[in-house]
Enzyme design. Structure first.
Site, PDB file in Angstrom:
ATOM      1  N   GLY A 245       0.825  -1.202   0.000  1.00  0.00           N
ATOM      2  CA  GLY A 245       0.000   0.000   0.000  1.00  0.00           C
ATOM      3  C   GLY A 245       0.858   1.249   0.000  1.00  0.00           C
ATOM      4  O   GLY A 245       2.069   1.197   0.243  1.00  0.00           O
TER       5      GLY A 245
ATOM      6  N   GLN B 177       1.147   3.449   2.110  1.00  0.00           N
ATOM      7  CA  GLN B 177       1.782   3.658   3.407  1.00  0.00           C
ATOM      8  C   GLN B 177       2.429   2.375   3.936  1.00  0.00           C
ATOM      9  O   GLN B 177       2.518   2.154   5.144  1.00  0.00           O
ATOM     10  CB  GLN B 177       0.764   4.200   4.411  1.00  0.00           C
ATOM     11  CG  GLN B 177       0.363   5.636   4.174  1.00  0.00           C
ATOM     12  CD  GLN B 177       1.544   6.590   4.312  1.00  0.00           C
ATOM     13  OE1 GLN B 177       2.471   6.349   5.084  1.00  0.00           O
ATOM     14  NE2 GLN B 177       1.513   7.676   3.544  1.00  0.00           N
ATOM     15  N   SER B 178       2.917   1.545   3.032  1.00  0.00           N
ATOM     16  CA  SER B 178       3.509   0.267   3.412  1.00  0.00           C
ATOM     17  C   SER B 178       4.774   0.440   4.242  1.00  0.00           C
ATOM     18  O   SER B 178       5.735   1.081   3.812  1.00  0.00           O
ATOM     19  CB  SER B 178       3.832  -0.545   2.152  1.00  0.00           C
ATOM     20  OG  SER B 178       4.673  -1.634   2.446  1.00  0.00           O
ATOM     21  N   ASN B 179       4.790  -0.161   5.442  1.00  0.00           N
ATOM     22  CA  ASN B 179       6.004  -0.195   6.248  1.00  0.00           C
ATOM     23  C   ASN B 179       7.092  -1.019   5.566  1.00  0.00           C
ATOM     24  O   ASN B 179       8.275  -0.664   5.609  1.00  0.00           O
ATOM     25  CB  ASN B 179       5.710  -0.806   7.624  1.00  0.00           C
ATOM     26  CG  ASN B 179       4.717  -0.002   8.419  1.00  0.00           C
ATOM     27  OD1 ASN B 179       4.784   1.221   8.465  1.00  0.00           O
ATOM     28  ND2 ASN B 179       3.779  -0.687   9.057  1.00  0.00           N
TER      29      ASN B 179
ATOM     30  N   CYS C  30       7.562  -1.517   2.328  1.00  0.00           N
ATOM     31  CA  CYS C  30       8.152  -0.803   1.201  1.00  0.00           C
ATOM     32  C   CYS C  30       9.114   0.276   1.678  1.00  0.00           C
ATOM     33  O   CYS C  30      10.204   0.455   1.127  1.00  0.00           O
ATOM     34  CB  CYS C  30       7.056  -0.192   0.326  1.00  0.00           C
ATOM     35  SG  CYS C  30       6.153  -1.411  -0.654  1.00  0.00           S
TER      36      CYS C  30
END
Length: 341
Positions: free
Chosen positions: A81, A83-85, A87
């Site tokens: 997403g 706001q992916s942690n 990524c």
């Protein structure tokens, strides 16, 4: 109890500040658990693995990045997403190792550059944002496109699945399960339960397999933040089965207990009820610990409700694995309400 895993860990990079602390939550326990004949609550501070507060994702990427380097890759491609942690952590790890990073993100073109997405850009990652419908329908093809695109320009990439949750990433929490058992053994107790947020399944899979391999009685429960209990019971087994195939170690998956609580997902992934935001405020004010509304806030809120309902009645100790995610607080700032004098 075995002191170490009965398997040899593969090559890994030392990126995290490990071991992370195991701390008691004294005031939370006094308010939510002990009055209901419940357990003392402990928190495994994997939000403190550091590397830009990268949380649980860093443990997985120690093994994944080592594999990428061993294959001669110069680029990491992964997804999540906006706001992916995971990524964001991949972007920072790539910068640290001098690797290119391409992030395939689910979102809208006008997504605000805030929170984790801001850090993705600061770390120099290439970012491609796809609409939720296109992302869901074509993720495999999108991965293939970018892999071929980099190959055409002379770059070799490693494609990393969502959350680095597969038979390779699972090593991160296999190693962590041993660390955790050493933690609470040094404190003189053995918890009846370990709980964590589960969003891609890899952390739960590693802890579940680790407890089985280490022959401990502690149960592992993942508090789902999306999908369903059936999905995560299948996903955890899928990751463990993949690990079994990669290592050649036979496992009896039928005896594997995969505990999932999907009662506190709320409206959906990345969308939390007001009560979750109140829990985040309460934990910060009582214990000085920051949770996020996507993963840890939902999971910890679910744990508190279960404690109030007496689900853990008679237990002595429960450990909550804090998987990080604090940067996700900022894009959701409008959902917090505060009284000011």
């Amino acid at each position: 109890m075995p002191k170490s895993l009965p398997v040899e860990l593969p090559e890994r990079l030392c990126l995290g500040n490990l071991p992370t602390p195991l701390q008691p939550l004294v005031r939370i326990s006094e308010r939510y658990s002990l009055p209901f004949d419940g357990p003392r609550i402990w928190v495994k501070r994997d939000d403190l693995t550091e590397f830009g507060m990268s949380g649980n994702k860093l443990r997985k990427l120690e093994f994944v990045a080592a594999e990428a380097l061993s294959r001669g890759c110069d680029t990491l491609i992964t997804c999540g997403g906006a706001q992916s942690n995971h990524c964001r952590t991949t972007a920072l790890v790539g910068a640290r190792l001098g690797l290119g990073v391409h992030l395939i993100l689910r979102g809208e073109p006008d997504t605000a550059v805030d929170g984790n997405l801001l850090l993705d850009h600061l770390a120099g990652a290439n970012v491609s944002i796809y609409s939720p419908s296109e992302y869901a329908a074509n993720l495999e093809q999108i991965f293939a496109y970018w892999h071929e695109e980099y190959l055409a320009h002379g770059h070799h990439s490693l494609c990393i699945p969502t959350g680095a949750s597969d038979g390779l990433g699972i090593w991160g929490y296999l190693a962590a399960s041993q660390e955790l058992i050493e933690d609470y053994s040094s404190q003189g107790f053995e918890p009846e339960h370990i709980v964590c947020a589960t969003g891609s399944g890899g952390t739960q899979a590693g802890l579940t397999l680790g407890c089985q391999l280490l022959q401990v009685k502690t149960g592992v429960t993942g508090y789902a933040v999306c999908d369903s209990a059936a999905y995560f019971q299948s996903k955890v087994r899928e990751d463990i089965s993949h690990w079994s195939r990669l290592t050649g170690i036979d496992l009896d998956l039928s005896s594997l207990k995969v505990g999932v609580n999907a009662n506190y997902i709320g409206p959906g992934y990345g969308v939390a009820d007001p009560e979750v935001y109140q829990t985040i405020i309460e934990v910060a004010s009582l214990e000085g610990i920051l949770l996020d509304p996507v993963y840890t806030g939902k999971a910890f809120h679910g744990l508190l409700q279960q404690l109030r309902n007496g689900i853990y009645q008679g237990c002595s100790n429960v450990v909550f694995v804090h998987t990080g995610g604090q940067f996700s607080l900022f894009p959701y700032r409008k959902n917090f309400s505060f009284q000011q004098d």
